[in-house]
Design an enzyme around this catalytic site. Sequence first.
Site, PDB file in Angstrom:
ATOM      1  N   GLU A 480       1.000  -1.039   0.239  1.00 24.66           N
ATOM      2  CA  GLU A 480       0.185   0.186   0.071  1.00 24.66           C
ATOM      3  C   GLU A 480       0.933   1.119   0.013  1.00 24.66           C
ATOM      4  OE1 GLU A 480      -2.263   0.261   3.632  1.00 24.66           O
ATOM      5  OE2 GLU A 480      -3.029   2.210   3.291  1.00 24.66           O
ATOM      6  N   ASP A 553      -1.163  -0.855   5.664  1.00 21.10           N
ATOM      7  CA  ASP A 553      -1.118  -0.273   7.014  1.00 21.10           C
ATOM      8  C   ASP A 553      -1.965  -0.986   8.148  1.00 21.10           C
ATOM      9  OD1 ASP A 553       0.730   1.291   5.869  1.00 21.10           O
ATOM     10  OD2 ASP A 553      -0.456   2.850   5.609  1.00 21.10           O
ATOM     11  N   ASP A 555      -4.415   0.453   9.759  1.00 21.18           N
ATOM     12  CA  ASP A 555      -5.695   1.204   9.888  1.00 21.18           C
ATOM     13  C   ASP A 555      -6.669   1.087   8.969  1.00 21.18           C
ATOM     14  OD1 ASP A 555      -4.847   2.044   7.365  1.00 21.18           O
ATOM     15  OD2 ASP A 555      -3.899   4.023   7.932  1.00 21.18           O
ATOM     16  N   ASP A 557      -7.878   2.419   6.214  1.00 17.99           N
ATOM     17  CA  ASP A 557      -7.454   2.182   4.796  1.00 17.99           C
ATOM     18  C   ASP A 557      -6.898   0.962   4.537  1.00 17.99           C
ATOM     19  OD1 ASP A 557      -8.807   4.524   4.091  1.00 17.99           O
ATOM     20  OD2 ASP A 557      -7.004   5.703   4.097  1.00 17.99           O
TER      21      ASP A 557
END
Length: 690
Positions: A480, A553, A555, A557
């Site tokens: 990502e 990541d 998180d 997203d």
Amino acid sequence: MEEEKKVESVVEEAKAPETPVAQPMPDIKVSEMNEEEVQLEKADAKYDAGNIQVLEGLEAVRKRPGMYIGTTSSAGLHHLVWEIVDNAIDEALAGYCTDVHVTINPGNTITVTDNGRGIPVDVVKKSGLSGVETVYTVLHAGGKFGEGGGYKVSGGLHGVGASVVNALSEWCEVTVHKEGGIYYIKFQNGGKIVDHLKRIGDCDPKVNGTSVTFKPDPLIFTDTTEYSYDIIRDRMRQTAFLNRGIRVTVRDDRGEEKKEESFCYKGGIKEFVLFINAHKTKLFDDVIYCEGSVPITLESGSTAHVYAEIAMQYDDGYSSNIYSFCNNVHTHEGGMHETGFKDAMRRVINNYCRDNKFLKDGEDDLTFEDITEGLTCVISVKHPNPQFEGQTKTKLGNSEVRKIVSSIVGEQLNRFLLEDPRLARTIMEKIVMAANARMAARKAREDIRRKGALELTTLPGKLADCSSKNPEECELYIVEGNSAGGSAKNGRNRNTQAILPLRGKILNVEKAQAKRIFANAEIGNMITAIGGGIDPEFDVSKIRYHKVVIMTDADVDGSHIRILLLTFFYRFMRPLITEGYVYIAQPPLYKVEYHGKQYYAYTDEQLETIKTKLKLKAGYPFQRYKGLGEMDAEQLWETTMDPNNRKMLRVTLNDAIKAEQVFTDLMGDNVDPRKEFIHENAKFVKNLDI
Ligand code: TSJ
């Protein structure tokens, strides 16, 4: 209830007038306690003979556990529970049991309890052992103690049972309440009988049932002996859906927070379909339901029934979700029940379309793919003698099932369509639209392929490929963001590790039409890099990497992108998942620096352990990684990519199915589940911030 703690052997118990027993052994003169020793010796000799065979059988299971339960990893550990629960479900299917309880106890032992008739406690002729001992020590011993009985539908992925669980347990206890007596036995060290089954007390003759507690042997389950509440809960919910009216209760007694959930569905698989579709926009509220049972002749010459039921519903999406089961086993690889379903759907829908002019003369028949676009369907058959085939033994091979399912669906779906022409019209219009889209998509795909053929050697510019051309050792990291991609490129092992950075979100696969999916640049790059094409021509033998690693990541997203990618693989490169080629990288969440040394933690608990080990005071600073981009090349290599150090999760088909469900929740028209997801994950991120 256990007022009488008199300990007696059941063999001797067998003649006692207060315990009605089916068949006393002819060559064991059933005796009162303290009767002639000669007879007791005879009984023991028989026991020993039985025991030797038994031990050899169970030893074979311990030598090759994989042959019996697939793996000795977490999946195998949970398989033990399914095997035991299957037995209780059989009792329920036979009509003698309404409730099944599954409890995870502290120490990761499992207790399964039912309120059925209780496993027979009298002596079984063949083995010379009590019914309970036979079930637990003789391989493949089914529930056929007497003739007749109810519907015996032993599932189990490999057709094995309680004896395998026993063989793979450090210890295993069975308590049976039956006809006024309480009986108990404990097996030790892989199924060894220490003391024979004993009557340990009396109970209300109306209270019957079986209770089993086992502790998986850590010598066998070397990866982990930790049970997952979620895995057991999901499976028990599925079991409750597949066996309508049975109440299955799951409890977790470990830790501070006790958990308990109870499942019972009057509507069975009809409710299953509604559950799967809960957050989708349905084409109509009804669930189409067909069921029937057909007698077949078994090899033994006796007659038994094959029972089949099918529930389905359309939504406004483009994907097809067909879940098939035989004897409560999820038949991932399909088989004869799915083929029969396919036959009937093609026949009935095409006939209806011709008769009612949804298809004109000269137009091609609708394909199964057209017909099942947006369809969620659960097929469940119960078979007295199932043949499981295929690589993972999850393909139903019984050829007679094809006609049985085909005729049940054929007749009942046809009637359904004739009875509700408005609903039929809604379905047909959707299917015909799907057919038109399919032809447009095929054209688009062919265009791409033609283009691709011209630039066959042109891998995407963003791909930093590895130098090895041996797929078995090659790994593709899908990363990502460009900055993390940069670190990964610099930190990797260039020989075997390739990096493909993804910019932003890839396309929403659920809502997008096939045509747009293949035109999307990020997805196009991924398809080209992996190299096996896509469904329906996906060829797993052509893929360029045997590890495809998703690195995002920690998180919202990140998990969004992970779900998108998993859903994409699930829909368009499914063998990539079923062959076990997809992984999720596990970057660390925290870094603690102490005396110039760096310590990485992948979980909150690890962070605590590190702080405790280093004797750091509460306020000692540590870094929380908000994204992969915060790590430099060397750190990323050390913590996440170095095969000698890294942890990666291998993605299973179940993970992908779950991702797909979350995905539909996120991408569908309904906003509520999406809000929920973001809320849940926002909490997660906040927790990390503390
Ligand atoms: F096998 C086992 F230990 F895994 C196990 C069996 C575990 C649990 C939780 C339940 C059972 C089980 C077995 N529950 N109910 C039964 N029933 C019989 O074994 C049974 C009882 C009576 C008769 C009969 O013909 O009278 C037949 C059977 C198969």
